[in-house]
Every structure is written in structure tokens, then in C-alpha cells.
Design a protein around this motif. Structure first.
Motif, mmCIF file in Angstrom:
data_model
loop_
_atom_site.group_PDB
_atom_site.id
_atom_site.type_symbol
_atom_site.label_atom_id
_atom_site.label_comp_id
_atom_site.label_asym_id
_atom_site.label_seq_id
_atom_site.Cartn_x
_atom_site.Cartn_y
_atom_site.Cartn_z
ATOM 1 N N SER A 19 37.493 109.418 71.172
ATOM 2 C CA SER A 19 38.500 108.546 71.933
ATOM 3 C C SER A 19 38.450 107.223 71.665
ATOM 4 N N GLU A 20 37.477 106.518 71.271
ATOM 5 C CA GLU A 20 37.724 105.170 70.647
ATOM 6 C C GLU A 20 38.390 105.035 69.687
ATOM 7 N N TRP A 21 38.293 105.856 68.450
ATOM 8 C CA TRP A 21 39.147 105.884 67.422
ATOM 9 C C TRP A 21 40.516 106.120 67.724
ATOM 10 N N LEU A 22 40.805 106.962 68.289
ATOM 11 C CA LEU A 22 42.210 107.471 68.777
ATOM 12 C C LEU A 22 42.830 106.376 69.309
ATOM 13 N N SER A 23 42.050 105.590 70.287
ATOM 14 C CA SER A 23 42.558 104.531 70.926
ATOM 15 C C SER A 23 42.877 103.472 69.781
ATOM 16 N N ASN A 24 42.132 103.168 69.017
ATOM 17 C CA ASN A 24 42.325 102.250 68.065
ATOM 18 C C ASN A 24 43.575 102.544 67.024
ATOM 19 N N VAL A 25 43.680 103.893 67.023
ATOM 20 C CA VAL A 25 44.779 104.261 66.136
ATOM 21 C C VAL A 25 46.155 103.855 66.694
ATOM 22 N N ILE A 26 46.167 104.117 68.067
ATOM 23 C CA ILE A 26 47.357 103.719 69.006
ATOM 24 C C ILE A 26 47.488 102.246 68.914
ATOM 25 N N ILE A 27 46.481 101.286 69.043
ATOM 26 C CA ILE A 27 46.574 100.007 69.231
ATOM 27 C C ILE A 27 47.364 99.410 67.396
ATOM 28 N N SER A 28 46.642 100.120 66.770
ATOM 29 C CA SER A 28 46.966 99.840 65.258
ATOM 30 C C SER A 28 48.662 99.895 64.883
ATOM 31 N N LYS A 131 44.465 105.877 59.023
ATOM 32 C CA LYS A 131 43.830 105.999 60.419
ATOM 33 C C LYS A 131 42.508 106.760 60.248
ATOM 34 N N ILE A 132 42.437 107.784 59.063
ATOM 35 C CA ILE A 132 40.926 108.244 59.112
ATOM 36 C C ILE A 132 39.899 107.188 58.653
ATOM 37 N N LYS A 133 40.317 106.248 57.679
ATOM 38 C CA LYS A 133 39.427 105.198 57.623
ATOM 39 C C LYS A 133 39.202 104.254 58.633
ATOM 40 N N MET A 134 39.759 104.365 59.793
ATOM 41 C CA MET A 134 39.273 103.647 60.814
ATOM 42 C C MET A 134 38.197 104.119 61.732
ATOM 43 N N PHE A 135 37.969 105.414 61.393
ATOM 44 C CA PHE A 135 36.927 105.980 62.352
ATOM 45 C C PHE A 135 35.569 105.727 62.043
ATOM 46 N N HIS A 136 34.718 105.091 62.786
ATOM 47 C CA HIS A 136 33.355 104.509 62.689
ATOM 48 C C HIS A 136 32.425 105.152 63.782
ATOM 49 N N VAL A 137 31.243 105.667 63.521
ATOM 50 C CA VAL A 137 30.249 106.187 64.308
ATOM 51 C C VAL A 137 29.008 105.186 64.256
ATOM 52 N N GLU A 138 28.456 104.869 65.219
ATOM 53 C CA GLU A 138 27.370 103.811 65.128
ATOM 54 C C GLU A 138 26.024 104.755 65.004
ATOM 55 N N GLN A 139 25.489 104.287 63.977
ATOM 56 C CA GLN A 139 24.340 105.019 63.630
ATOM 57 C C GLN A 139 22.999 104.423 64.495
#
Length: 139
Positions: A19-28, A131-139
Motif C-alpha cells: 500500500s505504501e509503495w503504491l501510494s508512492n507510485v501515485i505521488i511520483s 516503479k518496481i525499483k521504488m518498492f522497499h520493505v523494512e528488514q
């Protein structure tokens, strides 16, 4: 607001990260987030939608219905998990990457990107990769 709905046994493992990633895609893309529903389903479910609404007798990985108003994105994005799995095998990519490609693809359509011509498809593929490169998950 981005929501995830399941018409199959598939479930995202980290809805918040997606959800956070997709929101960032929209903002970008300088757009505003409205109500966006992802509906995960199987081939039969999506084939019925394809026949009923688009009169296409084919299997597909995604169908998006765009209800956007101006710069605010709204819509329903149906994703066949069966198609995504098969495409990942066909393209020799990880399932997670193919899923992200498809999820971003629907949003990119809402942002005005097309994929009917070879030139448009190339632009769309480049945007998907970006957009795929924008996906990040906290470890």
C-alpha cells in the motif's frame, strides 16, 4: 485509499508495504490517491469480466476500470494470480517482481500511460521497471 480484496486463496504477505509503495507510485506521477481497489482472482473470474465488459474471449493478467477524476486516481484493478504466476515462469522472473509489474501497470494506465502501440508499450515497460525499483520493505 488503497484496498486489497481476495476472490482466490492468494493473499499479500505485507499489505502495508504494498500500500505504501503504491501510494508512492501515485505521488511520483504527480497524482493524488483516491479509492483504488485491487481484486485478486483466478483466470475464470477475470475471463468472465473480460467477456462481459470488454467482449474479449482471452485470458489476461490484469483489467483495470478507471474512475479517476482529474488528478485524483480512482478505480478497480482485477489481477489474475494464475496469469501472474504463469507469466513469471514464461518471462523467467520472480513471482514477486511480476506481481509488482502488474500492480504498477494498472496505476500507470490511470496516470495516462498506454500500451497499444510498440512505442507506448516500451514507455510503459520502462515506467513499470522504474516503479518496481521504488518498492522497499523494512528488514
Amino acid at each position: 485509499m488503497i484496498s486489497f480484496n481476495y476472490e482466490t486463496d492468494f493473499e499479500l504477505t505485507n499489505e502495508d508495504a504494498y500500500s505504501e509503495w503504491l501510494s508512492n507510485v501515485i505521488i511520483s506521477e504527480n497524482k493524488k490517491e483516491g479509492d483504488i481497489n485491487y481484486i485478486f482472482c483466478d483466470d475464470d473470474y477475470l475471463h468472465k469480466i473480460n467477456m462481459e465488459y470488454l467482449q474479449h474471449d482471452t485470458l489476461t493478467d490484469i483489467i483495470s476500470f478507471d474512475y479517476s477524476v482529474g488528478n485524483e486516481l480512482h478505480g478497480d484493478i482485477f489481477v489474475s494470480i494464475e496469469r501472474v504466476r504463469e507469466n513469471a515462469l514464461d518471462f523467467n522472473v520472480l513471482f514477486d517482481n511480476e506481481l509488482k509489474r502488474v500492480l504498477s501497470h494498472g496505476l500507470l494506465h490511470y496516470c495516462g500511460y498506454k500500451d497499444k502501440s510498440d512505442e507506448d508499450t516500451l514507455v510503459m515497460r520502462n515506467k513499470e521497471e522504474e516503479k518496481i525499483k521504488m518498492f522497499h520493505v523494512e528488514q
